[in-house]
Design a protein around this motif. Structure first.
Motif, PDB file in Angstrom:
ATOM      1  N   PRO A   1      38.061  34.997  42.148  1.00  0.00           N
ATOM      2  CA  PRO A   1      37.282  35.990  42.904  1.00  0.00           C
ATOM      3  C   PRO A   1      37.906  37.366  42.849  1.00  0.00           C
ATOM      4  CG  PRO A   1      37.456  33.949  44.155  1.00  0.00           C
ATOM      5  CD  PRO A   1      38.354  33.794  42.939  1.00  0.00           C
ATOM      6  N   GLY A   2      37.080  38.359  42.576  1.00  0.00           N
ATOM      7  CA  GLY A   2      37.551  39.732  42.442  1.00  0.00           C
ATOM      8  C   GLY A   2      37.763  40.161  41.013  1.00  0.00           C
TER       9      GLY A   2
ATOM     10  N   ALA B   1      46.953  38.048  43.872  1.00  0.00           N
ATOM     11  CA  ALA B   1      47.380  36.664  43.638  1.00  0.00           C
ATOM     12  C   ALA B   1      47.855  36.480  42.197  1.00  0.00           C
ATOM     13  CB  ALA B   1      46.230  35.709  43.952  1.00  0.00           C
ATOM     14  N   ILE B   2      47.129  37.083  41.256  1.00  0.00           N
ATOM     15  CA  ILE B   2      47.529  36.994  39.849  1.00  0.00           C
ATOM     16  C   ILE B   2      48.880  37.670  39.635  1.00  0.00           C
ATOM     17  CG2 ILE B   2      46.958  37.764  37.520  1.00  0.00           C
ATOM     18  CD1 ILE B   2      45.264  35.439  38.489  1.00  0.00           C
ATOM     19  N   PHE B   3      49.045  38.832  40.244  1.00  0.00           N
ATOM     20  CA  PHE B   3      50.307  39.565  40.118  1.00  0.00           C
ATOM     21  C   PHE B   3      51.465  38.730  40.666  1.00  0.00           C
ATOM     22  CE2 PHE B   3      53.284  42.888  41.822  1.00  0.00           C
ATOM     23  CZ  PHE B   3      53.682  43.381  40.593  1.00  0.00           C
ATOM     24  N   ALA B   4      51.238  38.065  41.813  1.00  0.00           N
ATOM     25  CA  ALA B   4      52.283  37.238  42.416  1.00  0.00           C
ATOM     26  C   ALA B   4      52.616  36.036  41.537  1.00  0.00           C
ATOM     27  CB  ALA B   4      51.838  36.771  43.802  1.00  0.00           C
TER      28      ALA B   4
ATOM     29  N   TYR C   1      37.794  36.100  49.596  1.00  0.00           N
ATOM     30  CA  TYR C   1      38.996  36.070  48.771  1.00  0.00           C
ATOM     31  C   TYR C   1      38.999  37.132  47.670  1.00  0.00           C
ATOM     32  CZ  TYR C   1      39.532  31.514  51.016  1.00  0.00           C
ATOM     33  OH  TYR C   1      39.647  30.510  51.932  1.00  0.00           O
ATOM     34  N   ALA C   2      37.862  37.771  47.446  1.00  0.00           N
ATOM     35  CA  ALA C   2      37.737  38.736  46.348  1.00  0.00           C
ATOM     36  C   ALA C   2      38.779  39.861  46.388  1.00  0.00           C
ATOM     37  CB  ALA C   2      36.327  39.313  46.316  1.00  0.00           C
TER      38      ALA C   2
ATOM     39  N   GLY D   1      41.954  46.073  36.435  1.00  0.00           N
ATOM     40  CA  GLY D   1      41.742  46.901  37.611  1.00  0.00           C
ATOM     41  C   GLY D   1      40.487  46.498  38.362  1.00  0.00           C
ATOM     42  N   GLY D   2      40.092  47.324  39.324  1.00  0.00           N
ATOM     43  CA  GLY D   2      38.882  47.065  40.076  1.00  0.00           C
ATOM     44  C   GLY D   2      37.657  47.461  39.280  1.00  0.00           C
TER      45      GLY D   2
END
Length: 264
Positions: free
Chosen positions: A183-184, A213-216, A206-207, A110-111
């Motif tokens: 990033p993030g 992006a990971i989920f995709a 990009y954060a 998560g964040g």
């Protein structure tokens, strides 16, 4: 020194967190005793509440490490209470990871809590703050797999063993994904203090998209397969078989299947 700047009320455990722990305990008991009319529903509630508890501990680890590293504003923000509603990005920290869990049976990170980095001196401290969260997932995974690698499964009911194996898989996936230098994510946070100012500025836009992006990428069968091969290898080293993990996922997902879940 740090304790003098935080009130006792700021470190008091939130009733919200205690309520989630209570749900975890009651539903864990229901899975253990086969008390529930629907074992799948009981396992669903047990794993989901335990997953939320681990998310709270993940964010608490970030906050507590930041507090001892010099950010004395942490207490006033409510992060030390373990209350998920106090997170700056509750949607990213709790809601989205739970949605990812329900839809995909995967522990996506998560964040993060908001940390005033300008209060902290020393690159090692910044890296440690970022690493503290996923290290909590590592510890959680070790605790979940302890009955397996200790050979203490005698007397453990099969549904509970499956649920525990699946919960361990979630922690392993969360730890791996969190440590990716994207990033993030926390892995990039560990690396970021050691990068040049120019590179940090280039990566900053990009954060917000790193998690998406990971989920995709996990929707791509080849990527999904390689990733879960690594996850199952780690679990196997901890004494948890692929069969137990997949059986736990099947027990958890008692509704019609539509997911990006791990390969059976």
């Amino acid at each position: 020194m740090t304790y003098a700047t935080t009130r006792n009320s700021e470190r008091r455990v939130s009733p919200v967190f205690l309520g989630i722990v209570a749900v975890m305990a009651v539903t864990g008991w229901a899975v253990w005793t086969d008390f529930a009319a629907s074992p799948g529903l009981a396992a669903f509630l047990f794993v989901t509440s335990a997953w939320i508890v681990s998310l709270c501990l993940h964010e608490y680890a970030h906050a507590r490490t930041a507090l001892h590293s010099g950010d004395v504003s942490i207490g006033a923000k409510g992060y030390l209470s373990l209350n998920p509603l106090k997170y700056t990005h509750a949607l990213l920290s709790v809601v989205l990871p739970v949605v990812f869990l329900i839809l995909g049976g995967i522990g996506l990170p998560g964040g993060a809590v908001f940390i005033e980095r300008d209060r902290i001196r020393g690159r090692w401290k910044h890296s440690l703050i970022s690493a503290a969260g996923p290290l909590t997932n590592v510890l959680f995974a070790i605790v979940c797999t302890a009955p397996f690698w200790l050979g203490a499964l005698d007397g453990v009911p099969t549904p509970f063993r499956y649920a525990l194996a699946f919960l361990a898989m979630l922690q392993v996936t969360a730890a791996i994904l969190n440590f990716l230098p994207v990033p993030g994510l926390d892995g990039y946070g560990v690396l970021e203090p050691w990068l040049s100012y120019k590179i940090r500025r280039q990566m900053e836009p990009y954060a917000p998209f790193g998690l998406l992006a990971i989920f995709a990428l996990l929707w791509i069968p080849e990527v999904n397969g390689v990733f879960f091969d690594a996850v199952y290898s780690i679990l196997d080293g901890l004494g948890v078989s692929r069969y137990d993990s997949v059986a736990g996922l099947d027990l958890y997902q008692f509704w019609p299947e539509f997911s990006i879940s791990s390969p059976r």
